[in-house]
Design a protein around this motif. Structure first.
Motif, mmCIF file in Angstrom:
data_model
loop_
_atom_site.group_PDB
_atom_site.id
_atom_site.type_symbol
_atom_site.label_atom_id
_atom_site.label_comp_id
_atom_site.label_asym_id
_atom_site.label_seq_id
_atom_site.Cartn_x
_atom_site.Cartn_y
_atom_site.Cartn_z
ATOM 1 N N PHE A 214 0.825 -1.199 0.000
ATOM 2 C CA PHE A 214 0.000 0.000 0.000
ATOM 3 C C PHE A 214 0.866 1.259 0.000
ATOM 4 O O PHE A 214 0.618 2.203 -0.760
ATOM 5 C CB PHE A 214 -0.932 0.011 1.217
ATOM 6 C CG PHE A 214 -1.679 1.301 1.392
ATOM 7 C CD1 PHE A 214 -2.605 1.718 0.451
ATOM 8 C CD2 PHE A 214 -1.442 2.115 2.497
ATOM 9 C CE1 PHE A 214 -3.291 2.922 0.606
ATOM 10 C CE2 PHE A 214 -2.130 3.313 2.665
ATOM 11 C CZ PHE A 214 -3.053 3.717 1.708
ATOM 12 N N ALA A 215 1.899 1.281 0.848
ATOM 13 C CA ALA A 215 2.779 2.450 0.930
ATOM 14 C C ALA A 215 3.432 2.730 -0.416
ATOM 15 O O ALA A 215 3.533 3.889 -0.851
ATOM 16 C CB ALA A 215 3.837 2.236 2.008
ATOM 17 N N GLN A 216 3.855 1.670 -1.095
ATOM 18 C CA GLN A 216 4.472 1.852 -2.411
ATOM 19 C C GLN A 216 3.445 2.332 -3.432
ATOM 20 O O GLN A 216 3.740 3.156 -4.311
ATOM 21 C CB GLN A 216 5.109 0.543 -2.874
ATOM 22 C CG GLN A 216 6.054 0.691 -4.057
ATOM 23 C CD GLN A 216 7.293 1.500 -3.718
ATOM 24 O OE1 GLN A 216 8.167 1.055 -3.005
ATOM 25 N NE2 GLN A 216 7.381 2.722 -4.236
ATOM 26 N N ASN A 217 2.222 1.841 -3.291
ATOM 27 C CA ASN A 217 1.174 2.239 -4.234
ATOM 28 C C ASN A 217 0.796 3.711 -4.062
ATOM 29 O O ASN A 217 0.397 4.374 -5.024
ATOM 30 C CB ASN A 217 -0.072 1.366 -4.048
ATOM 31 C CG ASN A 217 -1.005 1.443 -5.237
ATOM 32 O OD1 ASN A 217 -0.561 1.455 -6.390
ATOM 33 N ND2 ASN A 217 -2.297 1.504 -4.986
ATOM 34 N N VAL A 218 0.937 4.228 -2.842
ATOM 35 C CA VAL A 218 0.664 5.648 -2.605
ATOM 36 C C VAL A 218 1.600 6.511 -3.453
ATOM 37 O O VAL A 218 1.171 7.456 -4.116
ATOM 38 C CB VAL A 218 0.802 6.003 -1.111
ATOM 39 C CG1 VAL A 218 0.779 7.516 -0.914
ATOM 40 C CG2 VAL A 218 -0.326 5.365 -0.305
ATOM 41 N N THR A 219 2.894 6.169 -3.430
ATOM 42 C CA THR A 219 3.845 6.973 -4.203
ATOM 43 C C THR A 219 3.639 6.779 -5.706
ATOM 44 O O THR A 219 3.857 7.707 -6.491
ATOM 45 C CB THR A 219 5.305 6.632 -3.833
ATOM 46 O OG1 THR A 219 5.469 5.219 -3.753
ATOM 47 C CG2 THR A 219 5.699 7.253 -2.524
ATOM 48 N N ARG A 220 3.209 5.580 -6.105
ATOM 49 C CA ARG A 220 2.912 5.360 -7.526
ATOM 50 C C ARG A 220 1.753 6.246 -7.971
ATOM 51 O O ARG A 220 1.812 6.898 -9.015
ATOM 52 C CB ARG A 220 2.579 3.890 -7.777
ATOM 53 C CG ARG A 220 2.284 3.567 -9.244
ATOM 54 C CD ARG A 220 2.000 2.092 -9.446
ATOM 55 N NE ARG A 220 0.756 1.688 -8.817
ATOM 56 C CZ ARG A 220 -0.452 1.848 -9.381
ATOM 57 N NH1 ARG A 220 -0.567 2.426 -10.562
ATOM 58 N NH2 ARG A 220 -1.525 1.429 -8.751
ATOM 59 N N LYS A 221 0.689 6.294 -7.156
ATOM 60 C CA LYS A 221 -0.462 7.141 -7.476
ATOM 61 C C LYS A 221 -0.068 8.620 -7.467
ATOM 62 O O LYS A 221 -0.551 9.419 -8.288
ATOM 63 C CB LYS A 221 -1.573 6.906 -6.456
ATOM 64 C CG LYS A 221 -2.227 5.536 -6.534
ATOM 65 C CD LYS A 221 -3.221 5.468 -7.673
ATOM 66 C CE LYS A 221 -4.026 4.190 -7.599
ATOM 67 N NZ LYS A 221 -4.999 4.113 -8.730
ATOM 68 N N LEU A 222 0.797 8.985 -6.519
ATOM 69 C CA LEU A 222 1.291 10.355 -6.427
ATOM 70 C C LEU A 222 2.054 10.727 -7.696
ATOM 71 O O LEU A 222 1.871 11.817 -8.259
ATOM 72 C CB LEU A 222 2.182 10.488 -5.195
ATOM 73 C CG LEU A 222 2.881 11.823 -4.935
ATOM 74 C CD1 LEU A 222 1.876 12.956 -4.820
ATOM 75 C CD2 LEU A 222 3.717 11.722 -3.651
ATOM 76 N N ALA A 223 2.905 9.813 -8.160
ATOM 77 C CA ALA A 223 3.682 10.055 -9.378
ATOM 78 C C ALA A 223 2.765 10.139 -10.598
ATOM 79 O O ALA A 223 2.951 10.996 -11.471
ATOM 80 C CB ALA A 223 4.713 8.944 -9.562
ATOM 81 N N GLU A 224 1.773 9.253 -10.661
ATOM 82 C CA GLU A 224 0.837 9.265 -11.784
ATOM 83 C C GLU A 224 0.064 10.576 -11.847
ATOM 84 O O GLU A 224 -0.121 11.148 -12.926
ATOM 85 C CB GLU A 224 -0.145 8.093 -11.667
ATOM 86 C CG GLU A 224 0.469 6.741 -11.988
ATOM 87 C CD GLU A 224 -0.523 5.609 -11.794
ATOM 88 O OE1 GLU A 224 -1.673 5.866 -11.361
ATOM 89 O OE2 GLU A 224 -0.169 4.456 -12.091
ATOM 90 N N ALA A 225 -0.383 11.040 -10.688
ATOM 91 C CA ALA A 225 -1.123 12.302 -10.639
ATOM 92 C C ALA A 225 -0.252 13.457 -11.130
ATOM 93 O O ALA A 225 -0.693 14.296 -11.924
ATOM 94 C CB ALA A 225 -1.620 12.570 -9.222
#
Length: 298
Positions: free
Chosen positions: A90-101
């Motif tokens: 989940f923590a890694q997915n947060v940064t992935r979503k942040l980067a995508e945004a």
């Protein structure tokens, strides 16, 4: 019962969060039994029951993308959960979503990961908080953002350096410098790049500390300016990145290390910016005053 009493009662019956209790009661037309059913149906007593518990463990993660680097701190309550695959994912997915945004020109919001967060809460039975995040996107090809995450996953750094040219930014010496400086920031926790970029409030606070020390030592005021200068120079060497001693090259300041690499690359290297994040830093235990919580919701 009054609305406040109904919220208290629903919270006592379900252990749901104050906000969830109020919203469930509103949805139920302030019918307590219906509200209990709504809470149980939505699983809010599981998802939100830990909302008041302190989340001081967790992880710092980074995600590199075409335009830069994203970093986020995600908190949980125990180190056991912090090391679990579901939390790490989940923590890694947060940064992935942040980067995508950021890549899409959007503003990242918690809502983008809220459904997954609630799922992790349900699985771990702990309060999970996406606490803070950063994105660094160099505005010129001559600049590069470096990242460092300590081996324990609890300290992360973003550092942007500006090379003297685009070719210099591709040089291995420039990249080695960036990696070393990111690790320096993680280890030595500077407050600013240089003394002229320190927060004036922090400087004033430190001055008051030094002056109080001088009073207690009965130092004559005529000697204060010279003593204060020495104390500040020592403090700058601790809290300003450029003034710090290098952890990689002992007895050499970071400013000198940068100058040495700059000479090799034929121009000046500048430290543009940095962010350092440490899990749990600055977290305080929330109030246990139920009346205050309820008052905020009414």
């Amino acid at each position: 019962m009054s609305n406040m009493e109904l919220i208290k009662e629903l919270r006592a019956l379900t252990q749901a969060g104050m906000k969830d209790c109020k919203e469930s009661l509103e949805e139920a037309g302030w019918d307590l039994q219906k509200a209990v059913d709504i809470v149980k149906t939505k699983g809010l007593n599981i998802v939100s029951g830990s909302a008041g518990k302190v989340s001081s463990e967790g992880a710092v993660t980074v995600w590199h993308f075409a335009e830069g680097v994203a970093m986020a701190e995600v908190n949980c309550q125990t180190d056991f959960v912090a090391n679990s695959p579901v939390f790490k994912g989940f923590a890694q997915n947060v940064t992935r979503k942040l980067a995508e945004a950021s890549h899409n020109g959007d503003v990242f919001t918690i809502d983008m990961v809220e459904q997954e967060r609630q799922s992790v809460v349900s699985t771990t039975k702990e309060n999970i908080v996406v606490r803070r995040w950063w994105v660094e996107q160099p505005m010129t090809p001559a600049a590069t953002t470096f990242s460092y995450v300590h081996s324990n996953g609890k300290i992360g750094v973003l550092l942007t350096l500006l090379a003297p040219s685009v070719d210099a930014a591709k040089d291995s010496a420039f990249h080695a410098l960036g990696d070393d400086l990111a690790m320096q920031i993680a280890a030595m926790n500077p407050l600013a790049i240089s003394q002229d970029r320190l927060d004036p409030t922090e400087v004033d606070r430190q001055k008051r500390i030094f002056e109080t020390q001088l009073v207690k030592l009965n130092k004559p005021q005529a000697a204060w300016p010279k003593i204060l200068e020495g104390k500040f120079n020592k403090w700058y060497a601790e809290v300003c990145l450029l003034n710090q001693e290098s952890v990689v090259m002992p007895k050499t300041t970071i400013q000198q290390v940068i100058k040495n690499v700059s000479t090799k690359l034929g121009g000046e290297i500048q430290v543009v910016n940095f962010f350092r994040c440490q899990v749990g830093e600055g977290i305080e235990k929330p109030s246990n005053n139920l009346a205050d919580e309820v008052a905020k919701m009414i």
